[in-house]
Design a protein around this motif. Sequence first.
Motif, short mmCIF file in Angstrom:
data_model
loop_
_atom_site.label_atom_id
_atom_site.label_comp_id
_atom_site.label_asym_id
_atom_site.label_seq_id
_atom_site.Cartn_x
_atom_site.Cartn_y
_atom_site.Cartn_z
N VAL A 1 -1.46 8.78 3.87
CA VAL A 1 -2.30 7.94 2.99
C VAL A 1 -2.15 6.48 3.41
CG1 VAL A 1 -2.60 7.08 0.64
CG2 VAL A 1 -2.32 9.54 1.04
N VAL A 2 -3.30 5.83 3.67
CA VAL A 2 -3.32 4.43 4.08
C VAL A 2 -4.37 3.71 3.24
CG1 VAL A 2 -2.60 4.87 6.47
CG2 VAL A 2 -5.04 4.91 5.86
N GLY A 3 -4.56 2.44 3.48
CA GLY A 3 -5.57 1.75 2.69
C GLY A 3 -5.75 0.31 3.10
N LEU B 1 0.83 -1.21 0.00
CA LEU B 1 0.00 0.00 0.00
C LEU B 1 0.86 1.26 0.00
CD1 LEU B 1 -2.71 -1.28 2.48
CD2 LEU B 1 -3.13 -0.60 0.09
N SER B 2 1.98 1.23 0.71
CA SER B 2 2.80 2.44 0.73
C SER B 2 3.50 2.65 -0.62
CB SER B 2 3.77 2.46 1.91
OG SER B 2 4.56 1.31 1.90
N MET B 3 3.87 1.55 -1.29
CA MET B 3 4.45 1.71 -2.63
C MET B 3 3.41 2.33 -3.58
SD MET B 3 6.76 -1.67 -3.44
CE MET B 3 5.96 -3.01 -2.57
N VAL B 4 2.17 1.84 -3.46
CA VAL B 4 1.10 2.34 -4.34
C VAL B 4 0.79 3.80 -4.00
CG1 VAL B 4 -1.25 1.97 -5.16
CG2 VAL B 4 0.19 0.00 -4.65
N ALA B 5 0.77 4.11 -2.70
CA ALA B 5 0.51 5.50 -2.28
C ALA B 5 1.60 6.43 -2.84
CB ALA B 5 0.47 5.59 -0.75
N ASP B 6 2.82 5.94 -2.84
CA ASP B 6 3.92 6.74 -3.38
C ASP B 6 3.71 6.98 -4.88
OD1 ASP B 6 6.43 7.98 -3.46
OD2 ASP B 6 7.40 6.12 -4.10
N LEU B 7 3.29 5.92 -5.60
CA LEU B 7 3.05 6.06 -7.04
C LEU B 7 1.98 7.12 -7.30
CD1 LEU B 7 3.72 4.80 -9.85
CD2 LEU B 7 1.76 3.28 -9.50
N ALA C 1 -5.72 -2.35 -4.72
CA ALA C 1 -5.39 -1.43 -3.62
C ALA C 1 -6.47 -0.36 -3.52
CB ALA C 1 -4.04 -0.77 -3.87
N LEU C 2 -6.94 -0.14 -2.30
CA LEU C 2 -7.87 0.95 -2.04
C LEU C 2 -7.21 1.88 -1.03
CD1 LEU C 2 -10.56 2.45 -2.05
CD2 LEU C 2 -11.48 0.72 -0.52
N LEU C 3 -6.95 3.11 -1.46
CA LEU C 3 -6.23 4.06 -0.61
C LEU C 3 -7.15 5.18 -0.15
CD1 LEU C 3 -3.04 4.53 -2.86
CD2 LEU C 3 -3.21 3.15 -0.77
N TYR C 4 -6.92 5.62 1.09
CA TYR C 4 -7.65 6.77 1.64
C TYR C 4 -6.65 7.84 2.03
CZ TYR C 4 -11.58 3.56 2.10
OH TYR C 4 -12.58 2.67 1.85
N ARG C 5 -7.15 9.08 2.05
CA ARG C 5 -6.27 10.19 2.39
C ARG C 5 -5.72 10.08 3.81
NH1 ARG C 5 -4.30 14.63 0.03
NH2 ARG C 5 -5.58 14.47 -1.82
N ASP C 6 -6.50 9.48 4.72
CA ASP C 6 -5.98 9.28 6.07
C ASP C 6 -6.69 8.13 6.77
OD1 ASP C 6 -8.40 10.31 7.18
OD2 ASP C 6 -7.64 12.33 6.85
N ALA C 7 -6.12 7.73 7.89
CA ALA C 7 -6.61 6.55 8.60
C ALA C 7 -8.00 6.79 9.21
CB ALA C 7 -5.62 6.15 9.69
N ALA C 8 -8.31 8.05 9.54
CA ALA C 8 -9.61 8.33 10.15
C ALA C 8 -10.73 7.98 9.16
CB ALA C 8 -9.69 9.81 10.54
N LEU C 9 -10.50 8.24 7.90
CA LEU C 9 -11.51 7.92 6.89
C LEU C 9 -11.59 6.40 6.69
CD1 LEU C 9 -13.54 8.80 4.77
CD2 LEU C 9 -11.65 9.28 3.21
N ARG C 10 -10.45 5.74 6.67
CA ARG C 10 -10.44 4.29 6.46
C ARG C 10 -11.24 3.55 7.53
NH1 ARG C 10 -4.89 0.90 6.73
NH2 ARG C 10 -4.98 1.84 8.80
N GLN C 11 -11.29 4.13 8.71
CA GLN C 11 -11.98 3.42 9.80
C GLN C 11 -13.44 3.13 9.47
OE1 GLN C 11 -9.75 4.91 13.47
NE2 GLN C 11 -11.77 4.32 14.20
N PRO D 1 -6.37 18.28 -4.01
CA PRO D 1 -6.85 18.33 -2.61
C PRO D 1 -8.20 17.65 -2.40
CG PRO D 1 -7.02 20.49 -3.67
CD PRO D 1 -6.24 19.61 -4.60
N GLY D 2 -9.03 17.58 -3.45
CA GLY D 2 -10.37 17.00 -3.26
C GLY D 2 -10.40 15.49 -3.32
N VAL D 3 -9.31 14.86 -3.77
CA VAL D 3 -9.31 13.40 -3.91
C VAL D 3 -9.19 12.78 -2.52
CG1 VAL D 3 -8.03 11.40 -4.80
CG2 VAL D 3 -8.35 13.42 -6.24
N SER D 4 -10.22 12.04 -2.10
CA SER D 4 -10.18 11.47 -0.75
C SER D 4 -9.88 9.98 -0.77
CB SER D 4 -11.50 11.74 -0.02
OG SER D 4 -12.59 11.42 -0.84
N SER D 5 -10.12 9.32 -1.91
CA SER D 5 -9.76 7.90 -2.01
C SER D 5 -9.49 7.55 -3.47
CB SER D 5 -10.88 7.02 -1.44
OG SER D 5 -12.09 7.25 -2.13
N LEU D 6 -8.75 6.47 -3.65
CA LEU D 6 -8.36 6.05 -5.00
C LEU D 6 -8.20 4.54 -5.00
CD1 LEU D 6 -5.66 7.77 -7.19
CD2 LEU D 6 -5.53 5.30 -6.79
#
Length: 458
Positions: free
Chosen positions: A97-99, A84-90, A259-269, A238-243
């Motif tokens: 960013v987590v997922g 996930l961190s490799m994909v977040a970097d891409l 891979a499903l990524l979110y802008r932060d862990a609070a949203l992923r919860q 800035p408006g992209v919250s997930s990918l």
Amino acid sequence: MDSNPISRTSFPESGLPREEVLRTLDAYRLGDGDWKGGKTWSLVYDAGEEITRLTQDAYEKYFHTNGLNPFVFQSLKRLETETLSMVADLFRGDEHVVGSLTSGGSESVLMAVKTYRDEARALRPEITQPEAVVPMSAHAAFEKAAHYFGVKLVHAPLADDYRVDVAAVEKLITPNTIFLVGSAPQYPHGAIDPIEDLSGLAVKYHLRLHVDACLGGFTLPFIRDLGGDVPPFDFTLPGVSSLSADLHKYAFAAKGVSALLYRDAALRQFQYFAYGDWPGGLFISPSATGTRPGGAIASAWAALKFIGRKGYLDITRGILDTTKRLLAGIRAIPALSVLGDPPAGIFAFGSEEINIHALADALELKGWVIDQQVNPACLHFMVTPAHADAADDFLADLRQAVAEVKAHPESFEAGSVALYGMRAAVPDPGMVNQFITAAYSRFMTEGGELSFEDLGDD
Ligand SMILES: Cc1ncc(COP(=O)(O)O)c(C=O)c1O
């Protein structure tokens, strides 16, 4: 061998010899689509023997492991987090960013929709019927997700270039809207929605924005690096919250991983599901499935590590070269027209002159597996490394097939032309869905051809 057999068979009394089991498996797949020879244009993403062998070896090492419990399989947690961190970097996300890794694009889409529904339930309880504005061209998985999770989808029309019409999206936003969707690129025509403008709307109206990069997520960044004109679609906006981006497509991992990524862990919860009262123990599961095959996770990690940025650049360069050849050949046939200006090896073409469904059947008779689309009627293609050698044969067959349909349209009236004609003749979309379901069910139990014979049955 019958290419479409339906065989019911009783539970085996005693086991068969290994060789016989494997021989039978080989025999069963003789009638399958020839993806290795580049005859199929969807479903399989193959970057050659070396990468396949590596991802298979990785899968095998983790064959029996289960990502459901990261406390038991700490190695899988590590592989998942690193992937996930490799994909977040891409996708140019920051350290927040987590997922999650899911089983595929559909599960990623399902989970994103569920996340936004549950976030709205928690933070905007005044909304009793949550809505999302999605392009007409968004993948059908969003319809499925909306159906499963009780979200109302509002469909935004496409502009002439097949990208979503952003002015129309803005008009469709209501006080009940909780999120927007853009695809990079979308499946039907390969166009990239104007994600930057959608991001602007998301910021302006305090909405979430999911970018569906399931299909092209692992080509667009490399097309950009190769100098292609790829507008921003990732976490730099800035408006992209997930990918979402599917590793089992153009990242060439084994089937069963996205891979499903979110802008932060609070949203992923809001994606997670927990149930503390179960007699079976404290239950927490990140996504829709319970058991999560460790092999698929390991193969995703292995593909990214083995291929690397340089490898993906080379693969993408090859895909773009093949696409260029194919598009030039198709555009040279006056009866055909490519839809829009597809940037990423995914494209469709239609015709004003001949029935495109007849052309599909003519190509199928020559051994190609052709995906057919509606609204507008067109044929759909996704280019992979397997098509480099097949492209010239395809173009030769395409030229011939166009000539055959032009000369003898009556020979092609029975198959797809009749099927799609019947579909168009049924005015009620609900009825079409019912017929498709009945026809599919019959196909799965009785075999034979997939057809609308059930029309009018009930
Ligand atoms: C844009 C897009 N999103 C989602 C999906 C669903 O992916 P999957 O078939 O892995 O569930 C697809 C599949 O082609 C797709 O093209």
